[in-house]
Design a protein around this motif. Structure first.
Motif, PDB file in Angstrom:
ATOM      1  N   THR A 146       0.665  -1.325  -0.037  1.00 11.57           N
ATOM      2  CA  THR A 146      -0.029   0.033  -0.014  1.00 11.57           C
ATOM      3  C   THR A 146       0.941   1.461  -0.054  1.00 11.57           C
ATOM      4  N   GLY A 147       2.058   1.027   0.148  1.00  5.85           N
ATOM      5  CA  GLY A 147       2.950   2.138   0.382  1.00  5.85           C
ATOM      6  C   GLY A 147       4.225   2.008   0.950  1.00  5.85           C
ATOM      7  N   PHE A 148       5.138   2.868   0.725  1.00  6.95           N
ATOM      8  CA  PHE A 148       6.524   2.781   1.717  1.00  6.95           C
ATOM      9  C   PHE A 148       7.094   4.276   2.054  1.00  6.95           C
ATOM     10  N   GLU A 149       8.185   3.996   3.064  1.00  5.83           N
ATOM     11  CA  GLU A 149       8.697   5.316   3.306  1.00  5.83           C
ATOM     12  C   GLU A 149      10.149   5.302   3.387  1.00  5.83           C
ATOM     13  N   ASP A 150      10.676   6.252   3.295  1.00  2.00           N
ATOM     14  CA  ASP A 150      12.242   6.355   3.513  1.00  2.00           C
ATOM     15  C   ASP A 150      12.397   6.376   5.087  1.00  2.00           C
ATOM     16  N   GLU A 151      13.105   5.379   5.551  1.00  2.00           N
ATOM     17  CA  GLU A 151      13.454   5.367   6.944  1.00  2.00           C
ATOM     18  C   GLU A 151      14.939   4.884   7.422  1.00  2.00           C
ATOM     19  N   GLY A 152      15.825   6.088   7.750  1.00  2.00           N
ATOM     20  CA  GLY A 152      16.898   5.832   8.149  1.00  2.00           C
ATOM     21  C   GLY A 152      17.861   5.305   7.016  1.00  2.00           C
ATOM     22  N   ASP A 153      18.311   4.358   6.969  1.00  6.07           N
ATOM     23  CA  ASP A 153      19.453   3.693   6.070  1.00  6.07           C
ATOM     24  C   ASP A 153      18.529   2.915   5.017  1.00  6.07           C
ATOM     25  N   ILE A 155      14.186   1.166   3.894  1.00  7.70           N
ATOM     26  CA  ILE A 155      13.005   1.553   3.150  1.00  7.70           C
ATOM     27  C   ILE A 155      11.946   0.677   4.198  1.00  7.70           C
ATOM     28  N   ARG A 156      10.871   1.273   4.731  1.00  6.81           N
ATOM     29  CA  ARG A 156       9.934   0.557   5.116  1.00  6.81           C
ATOM     30  C   ARG A 156       8.517   0.373   4.452  1.00  6.81           C
ATOM     31  N   VAL A 157       8.331  -0.644   3.818  1.00  5.49           N
ATOM     32  CA  VAL A 157       7.268  -1.088   2.981  1.00  5.49           C
ATOM     33  C   VAL A 157       5.939  -1.467   3.752  1.00  5.49           C
ATOM     34  N   GLY A 164      -7.564  -8.158   5.954  1.00  6.53           N
ATOM     35  CA  GLY A 164      -7.490  -6.951   6.574  1.00  6.53           C
ATOM     36  C   GLY A 164      -6.269  -6.769   7.506  1.00  6.53           C
ATOM     37  N   GLU A 165      -5.519  -7.938   7.583  1.00  9.24           N
ATOM     38  CA  GLU A 165      -4.461  -7.450   8.693  1.00  9.24           C
ATOM     39  C   GLU A 165      -3.353  -6.662   7.781  1.00  9.24           C
ATOM     40  N   GLU A 166      -2.823  -5.579   8.815  1.00  3.41           N
ATOM     41  CA  GLU A 166      -1.953  -4.771   8.075  1.00  3.41           C
ATOM     42  C   GLU A 166      -0.564  -4.763   8.926  1.00  3.41           C
ATOM     43  N   GLY A 167       0.303  -4.481   8.181  1.00  5.45           N
ATOM     44  CA  GLY A 167       1.705  -4.482   8.749  1.00  5.45           C
ATOM     45  C   GLY A 167       2.951  -3.886   7.937  1.00  5.45           C
ATOM     46  N   SER A 168       4.250  -4.111   7.957  1.00  2.70           N
ATOM     47  CA  SER A 168       5.292  -3.459   7.197  1.00  2.70           C
ATOM     48  C   SER A 168       6.392  -4.379   7.280  1.00  2.70           C
ATOM     49  N   THR A 169       7.208  -4.230   6.318  1.00  6.60           N
ATOM     50  CA  THR A 169       8.490  -4.876   6.182  1.00  6.60           C
ATOM     51  C   THR A 169       9.465  -3.897   6.126  1.00  6.60           C
ATOM     52  N   PHE A 170      10.868  -4.037   6.636  1.00  6.75           N
ATOM     53  CA  PHE A 170      11.799  -3.158   6.588  1.00  6.75           C
ATOM     54  C   PHE A 170      13.006  -3.708   5.675  1.00  6.75           C
ATOM     55  N   GLY A 171      13.497  -2.909   4.879  1.00  5.94           N
ATOM     56  CA  GLY A 171      14.538  -3.476   4.090  1.00  5.94           C
ATOM     57  C   GLY A 171      15.654  -2.304   3.547  1.00  5.94           C
ATOM     58  N   ASP A 172      16.799  -2.998   3.432  1.00  5.64           N
ATOM     59  CA  ASP A 172      17.900  -1.754   3.086  1.00  5.64           C
ATOM     60  C   ASP A 172      17.501  -1.443   1.523  1.00  5.64           C
ATOM     61  N   HIS A 331      14.971   4.613 -13.333  1.00  9.10           N
ATOM     62  CA  HIS A 331      14.759   3.448 -12.604  1.00  9.10           C
ATOM     63  C   HIS A 331      15.376   3.290 -11.161  1.00  9.10           C
ATOM     64  N   GLU A 332      15.933   4.311 -10.949  1.00 12.54           N
ATOM     65  CA  GLU A 332      16.409   4.467  -9.287  1.00 12.54           C
ATOM     66  C   GLU A 332      15.798   5.509  -8.625  1.00 12.54           C
ATOM     67  N   PHE A 333      15.577   5.444  -7.431  1.00 12.05           N
ATOM     68  CA  PHE A 333      14.837   6.489  -6.855  1.00 12.05           C
ATOM     69  C   PHE A 333      15.299   6.503  -5.256  1.00 12.05           C
ATOM     70  N   THR A 334      15.141   7.568  -4.536  1.00  9.82           N
ATOM     71  CA  THR A 334      15.137   7.816  -3.202  1.00  9.82           C
ATOM     72  C   THR A 334      16.874   7.172  -2.886  1.00  9.82           C
ATOM     73  N   GLY A 335      17.561   7.950  -3.574  1.00  9.04           N
ATOM     74  CA  GLY A 335      19.126   7.580  -3.540  1.00  9.04           C
ATOM     75  C   GLY A 335      19.607   6.272  -3.893  1.00  9.04           C
ATOM     76  N   GLY A 336      18.812   5.557  -4.512  1.00  8.00           N
ATOM     77  CA  GLY A 336      19.206   3.989  -4.861  1.00  8.00           C
ATOM     78  C   GLY A 336      18.532   3.308  -4.093  1.00  8.00           C
ATOM     79  N   LYS A 337      17.809   3.483  -3.011  1.00  4.40           N
ATOM     80  CA  LYS A 337      17.144   2.853  -2.096  1.00  4.40           C
ATOM     81  C   LYS A 337      15.728   1.906  -2.692  1.00  4.40           C
ATOM     82  N   VAL A 338      15.252   2.567  -3.742  1.00  2.00           N
ATOM     83  CA  VAL A 338      14.189   2.185  -4.408  1.00  2.00           C
ATOM     84  C   VAL A 338      14.258   1.916  -5.938  1.00  2.00           C
ATOM     85  N   VAL A 339      14.229   0.583  -6.575  1.00  4.23           N
ATOM     86  CA  VAL A 339      14.754   0.465  -7.857  1.00  4.23           C
ATOM     87  C   VAL A 339      13.595  -0.087  -8.573  1.00  4.23           C
ATOM     88  N   LEU A 340      13.176   0.222  -9.629  1.00  7.62           N
ATOM     89  CA  LEU A 340      12.295  -0.647 -10.581  1.00  7.62           C
ATOM     90  C   LEU A 340      13.221  -1.437 -11.641  1.00  7.62           C
TER      91      LEU A 340
END
Length: 351
Positions: A146-153, A155-157, A164-172, A331-340
């Motif tokens: 449903t979305g993602f946010e830049d978080e520290g070093d 990305i939190r997805v 209906g369960e909601e949550g998030s997964t953190f990755g580099d 193809h790269e976004f958020t300083g290379g932390k998001v890639v398509l």
């Protein structure tokens, strides 16, 4: 934040979150896993396995090299085609050239990749033994991002399940591999639109043993083509049930491109399923309206060489794909932390 250890090559171990669990996402996961990185695939499909797409794949050099490097299942991967043949309307060969190519199927490719990525058992292959030094591989179905946010070093997805369960997964790093209608691309590039190109691919298969002698002669271990006004069709053999490559048990696969102007009654008819629902881009196998397909069978008998018309008319579960255009400016976004990657980045239109 994940604890980082060293990979076998001395590089920092990273955690990659991959959105999309079809072939592109699995390819990224396999390559990163082999480098010693941890990966989590978030797939929105509600079931643990994606359904068979009923489609053939021409396995080019890069695909063959990929499977040579990452596939550890001991079984044949493809059917070889030894010659290209071009036909006229009467069904005569007007040009041919010896050329070895390899053809496989979406379902065999998918199950081989799942066996190697996260050890999914299937009738297609035995699960290989784990390799020391490979990263951790996690596949989560029914996780719609449903979305993602830049978080520290990293990305939190964020994701949500069908219950209906909601949550998030953190990755580099976040990898968008969720296809031409990519959620990740829509968030990053909301102005980029997927547009209809004006023609569709009608697709399907016919069991090799059901084909006439003329069709077998034209298509068995041959890559066959016909071009006509407003149409192009190509056929080739692909593995059959559970990936078998035994002669007689393989499938004759066809891809039949034909023009359907946007907004035309013909397009509306072929994209409205047997239950009366207008499908936006893809008509799944088995859902095509019988009356609409009967019209296409009649058109195929009129416009195609007899061997090609036989395969089109004989398929039991045809499906339709609208050909579309879409391309991201980056193809790269958020300083290379998001890639398509793959179709999420750009769709390559067959011409």
């Amino acid at each position: 934040m994940p604890t980082k250890t060293n990979t076998s090559k001395g590089e920092p171990r990273k955690h990659f979150v991959i959105v999309g669990g079809s072939l592109g996402g699995l390819a990224a996961g396999l390559a990163l896993k082999a480098l010693g990185h941890d990966t989590t695939i978030l797939e929105r499909n509600a079931t643990p396995l994606l359904h068979d797409q009923g489609a053939g794949i021409v396995a080019g050099g890069d695909t063959l090299e990929f499977f040579k490097r990452y596939n550890r299942c001991d079984r044949p991967f493809a059917v070889s085609s030894k010659r290209r043949q071009y036909f006229n309307k009467a069904g005569d060969i007007v040009h041919q050239a010896d050329m070895v190519q390899n053809m496989t199927s979406w379902d065999l490719t998918y199950h081989l990749m799942r066996a190697n990525y996260d050890g999914v058992e299937s009738p297609y292959c035995k699960v290989p033994q784990p390799v020391p030094g490979h990263g951790k591989a996690v596949h989560l179905h029914d996780h719609c991002v449903t979305g993602f946010e830049d978080e520290g070093d990293g990305i939190r997805v964020s994701w949500k399940t069908g219950s209906g369960e909601e949550g998030s997964t953190f990755g580099d790093v976040l990898i968008g591999a969720d296809g031409p209608s990519s959620t990740i691309r829509k968030i990053l590039c909301p102005d980029v639109q997927r547009t209809y190109a004006g023609y569709c691919a009608l697709r399907g298969t016919l069991p090799e043993h059901e084909a006439s002698a003329e069709a077998k002669e034209a298509f068995s271990e041959r890559f066959a083509f016909f071009h006509g006004p407003g149409v192009q069709i190509l056929t080739y053999l692909i593995p059959g049930k559970n990936g078998t490559v035994e002669p007689g048990q393989r499938l004759i696969n066809f891809v039949y491109y034909t023009n359907f102007p946007e907004g035309s009654p013909e397009l509306e008819e072929i994209m409205t399923d047997r239950d009366g629902t207008r499908r936006h881009i893809t008509m799944p196998p088995g859902m095509t309206d019988p009356g609409a397909w009967e019209k296409q069978r009649a058109i195929a008998r009129e416009r195609l060489p007899p061997q090609f018309a036989e395969v089109v008319c004989g398929t039991k579960k045809p499906f339709v794909q609208c050909v579309t255009d879409v391309i991201s400016p980056e193809h790269e976004f958020t300083g290379g932390k998001v890639v398509l990657i793959g179709d999420s980045l750009a769709g390559f239109r067959p011409q």
